[in-house]
Design an enzyme around this catalytic site. Structure first.
Site, PDB file in Angstrom:
ATOM      1  N   LYS A 111     -81.287  14.286 -22.805  1.00 31.77           N
ATOM      2  CA  LYS A 111     -80.946  12.752 -22.409  1.00 31.77           C
ATOM      3  C   LYS A 111     -82.323  11.766 -23.124  1.00 31.77           C
ATOM      4  CE  LYS A 111     -79.090  12.383 -17.693  1.00 31.77           C
ATOM      5  NZ  LYS A 111     -79.532  11.896 -16.429  1.00 31.77           N
ATOM      6  N   LYS A 197     -70.368  19.226 -22.081  1.00 31.38           N
ATOM      7  CA  LYS A 197     -69.961  19.044 -20.534  1.00 31.38           C
ATOM      8  C   LYS A 197     -69.172  17.753 -20.281  1.00 31.38           C
ATOM      9  CE  LYS A 197     -73.695  17.097 -18.057  1.00 31.38           C
ATOM     10  NZ  LYS A 197     -74.534  17.233 -16.786  1.00 31.38           N
ATOM     11  N   LYS A 200     -70.536  11.754 -17.024  1.00 29.07           N
ATOM     12  CA  LYS A 200     -70.295  10.275 -16.710  1.00 29.07           C
ATOM     13  C   LYS A 200     -70.659   9.450 -17.704  1.00 29.07           C
ATOM     14  CE  LYS A 200     -72.752  10.863 -12.501  1.00 29.07           C
ATOM     15  NZ  LYS A 200     -74.019  11.551 -12.500  1.00 29.07           N
TER      16      LYS A 200
HETATM   17  P1  TYM Z   1     -75.341  14.582 -11.700  1.00 25.01           P
HETATM   18  O1  TYM Z   1     -74.899  13.172 -11.229  1.00 25.01           O
HETATM   19  O2  TYM Z   1     -75.594  14.573 -12.970  1.00 25.01           O
HETATM   20  O3  TYM Z   1     -73.973  15.425 -11.253  1.00 25.01           O
HETATM   21  C1  TYM Z   1     -73.565  15.631  -9.919  1.00 25.01           C
HETATM   22  C2  TYM Z   1     -73.435  16.996  -9.543  1.00 25.01           C
HETATM   23  O4  TYM Z   1     -72.141  17.328 -10.460  1.00 25.01           O
HETATM   24  C3  TYM Z   1     -72.402  18.462 -11.141  1.00 25.01           C
HETATM   25  N1  TYM Z   1     -71.515  18.353 -12.717  1.00 25.01           N
HETATM   26  C4  TYM Z   1     -70.811  18.990 -12.927  1.00 25.01           C
HETATM   27  N2  TYM Z   1     -70.266  20.359 -12.721  1.00 25.01           N
HETATM   28  C5  TYM Z   1     -69.309  20.997 -13.510  1.00 25.01           C
HETATM   29  N3  TYM Z   1     -68.921  20.221 -14.833  1.00 25.01           N
HETATM   30  C6  TYM Z   1     -69.508  19.333 -14.973  1.00 25.01           C
HETATM   31  N4  TYM Z   1     -69.111  18.793 -16.026  1.00 25.01           N
HETATM   32  C7  TYM Z   1     -70.513  18.509 -14.361  1.00 25.01           C
HETATM   33  N5  TYM Z   1     -71.241  17.423 -14.598  1.00 25.01           N
HETATM   34  C8  TYM Z   1     -71.958  17.174 -13.360  1.00 25.01           C
HETATM   35  C9  TYM Z   1     -73.964  18.593 -11.364  1.00 25.01           C
HETATM   36  O5  TYM Z   1     -74.103  19.815 -11.662  1.00 25.01           O
HETATM   37  C10 TYM Z   1     -74.403  18.172 -10.008  1.00 25.01           C
HETATM   38  O6  TYM Z   1     -74.146  19.230  -8.911  1.00 25.01           O
HETATM   39  N6  TYM Z   1     -79.977  15.489 -10.986  1.00 25.01           N
HETATM   40  C11 TYM Z   1     -78.607  15.408 -10.279  1.00 25.01           C
HETATM   41  C12 TYM Z   1     -78.831  14.723  -9.094  1.00 25.01           C
HETATM   42  C13 TYM Z   1     -79.720  15.072  -7.906  1.00 25.01           C
HETATM   43  C14 TYM Z   1     -79.679  16.171  -7.256  1.00 25.01           C
HETATM   44  C15 TYM Z   1     -80.937  16.325  -6.420  1.00 25.01           C
HETATM   45  C16 TYM Z   1     -78.884  17.226  -6.987  1.00 25.01           C
HETATM   46  C17 TYM Z   1     -80.922  14.542  -7.573  1.00 25.01           C
HETATM   47  N7  TYM Z   1     -81.603  15.180  -6.715  1.00 25.01           N
HETATM   48  C18 TYM Z   1     -81.378  17.321  -5.497  1.00 25.01           C
HETATM   49  C19 TYM Z   1     -79.257  18.459  -5.950  1.00 25.01           C
HETATM   50  C20 TYM Z   1     -80.477  18.231  -5.278  1.00 25.01           C
HETATM   51  C21 TYM Z   1     -77.618  14.677 -10.969  1.00 25.01           C
HETATM   52  O7  TYM Z   1     -78.234  13.914 -11.995  1.00 25.01           O
HETATM   53  O8  TYM Z   1     -76.480  15.367 -10.979  1.00 25.01           O
END
Ligand code: TYM
Length: 333
Positions: A111, A197, A200
């Site tokens: 990032k 991957k 978004k």
């Molecule tokens: P984020 O918003 O990037 O993604 C949210 C969740 O979706 C999963 N994910 C995917 N799984 C499979 N294939 C993909 N292409 C894919 N893209 C995203 C991510 O693994 C995630 O589970 N840092 C985190 C948000 C967060 C969080 C937390 C999560 C903040 N605090 C505490 C768990 C616990 C994030 O940006 O996820």
């Protein structure tokens, strides 16, 4: 009941990757576990955001959580910034982690490169300390499990390290969490470049299925998805990433194994594969989208979020007190 926590960052519209990697599984877990799900808007601002778009994405993800089946009677679904203690604990954990370990986070490396290109000159400090805030989110509620996609596993492992360190140095204030990665290590890939991957924040919308894509758009995106020239339906992510990705999407949505999916397509071609994937996607997303339309402008969502935040705040307040005591962050005790 053991606790479970997860979140989505509203830095864009919710994707199929978010749904399959995290939310679908949470919905399945919510009877068995005490589930906490939040919208990680404090994480979203680690990269530059337009405030109107941030608000829109936040509102969208909130309504989508419930439309996907999270039940406000069973689960605690809230907005991260509504619980001020997250930022406070995040700060404390910043002081308990090192530049070295934060520098090793692969998400930061990816990032920061992209953000640097976008902002031309700087990498926000928040992007670097992102994982300590995530550790605060998790440790705040004594969560045992953290259902995430494999891309977030490293952050949960860092959370464990920090928790163990604080427990050893001060006193046993944190429960040690575990990442909960699905058996088939779900990672949904970009439809146009299946070596990366589905994200978004990708700049090519054709490469991503958004939860709110209309059926026609879904059909067009799947039709245009990159495969290969073999016309052989076989699960082999290394050599056939595009085809394997479509197979994975299908298998998860049908609740079958990859082996069963492979068998289903014996003797069939890529057109059959794409038709099947399109069909199951539309079948799954249409009812979610209908519920979403009903929820988006209703007052219910706002109320549910507020109730959940009230509950979360009480718990967060207790935990923060405990941590502050452990570190001597009070005048008299
Ligand atoms: P984020 O918003 O990037 O993604 C949210 C969740 O979706 C999963 N994910 C995917 N799984 C499979 N294939 C993909 N292409 C894919 N893209 C995203 C991510 O693994 C995630 O589970 N840092 C985190 C948000 C967060 C969080 C937390 C999560 C903040 N605090 C505490 C768990 C616990 C994030 O940006 O996820």
């Amino acid at each position: 009941k053991e606790k479970m926590i997860t979140g989505i960052t509203p830095s864009g519209e919710m994707t199929l990757g978010n749904y399959l990697g995290a939310i679908k599984r949470c919905v399945e877990f919510q009877d068995e576990y005490d589930l906490y799900v939040f919208i990680a808007n404090l994480h979203a601002i680690t990269i530059p955001q337009n405030k109107e778009i941030l608000r829109k994405n936040t509102k969208e993800i909130a309504a989508l959580y419930f439309a996907c089946g999270l039940d406000p009677q069973k689960s605690t679904v809230f907005l991260q910034s509504d619980v001020l203690e997250h930022a406070q604990l995040g700060w404390i954990l910043n002081t308990q982690s090192s530049i070295g370990e934060l520098s090793r986070m692969t998400q930061f490396k990816d990032k920061s490169q992209k953000t640097k290109a976008k902002t031309k000159d700087y990498i926000p400090a928040g992007l670097f300390t992102y994982p300590t805030l995530m550790a605060a989110d998790i440790l705040m509620y004594d969560a045992k499990y953290v259902p995430v996609g494999i891309d977030q596993k490293q952050h949960v492992e860092l959370t464990r390290d920090i928790a163990i360190r604080v427990n050893n140095k001060y006193s046993e204030v944190f429960k040690i969490p575990e990442p909960l990665i699905s058996e088939n290590k779900i990672k949904i890939m970009d439809l146009q470049d299946p070596s990366k991957k589905m994200s978004k924040s990708s700049t090519n919308p054709k490469a991503i299925i958004y939860m709110l894509d209309p059926p026609k758009v879904i059909a067009a995106k799947i039709k245009a998805a990159i495969t290969d020239s073999e016309n052989l339906i076989k699960y082999d992510p290394k050599h056939k990433p595009g085809v394997s990705n479509l197979m994975m999407i299908y298998a998860i949505l049908k609740n079958i194994t990859i082996k069963q999916a492979e068998k289903h397509w014996t003797g069939k071609n890529y057109k059959d594969l794409k038709d099947d994937v399109t069909e199951v996607l539309i079948q799954t997303l249409e009812p979610i989208q209908t519920r979403y339309q009903q929820l988006y402008n209703s007052k219910d969502v706002e109320q549910w979020l507020e109730q959940a935040a009230t509950k979360a705040r009480l718990e967060a307040h207790k935990k923060l007190n405990k941590v502050q005591n452990a570190l001597g962050l009070n005048y008299n005790r």
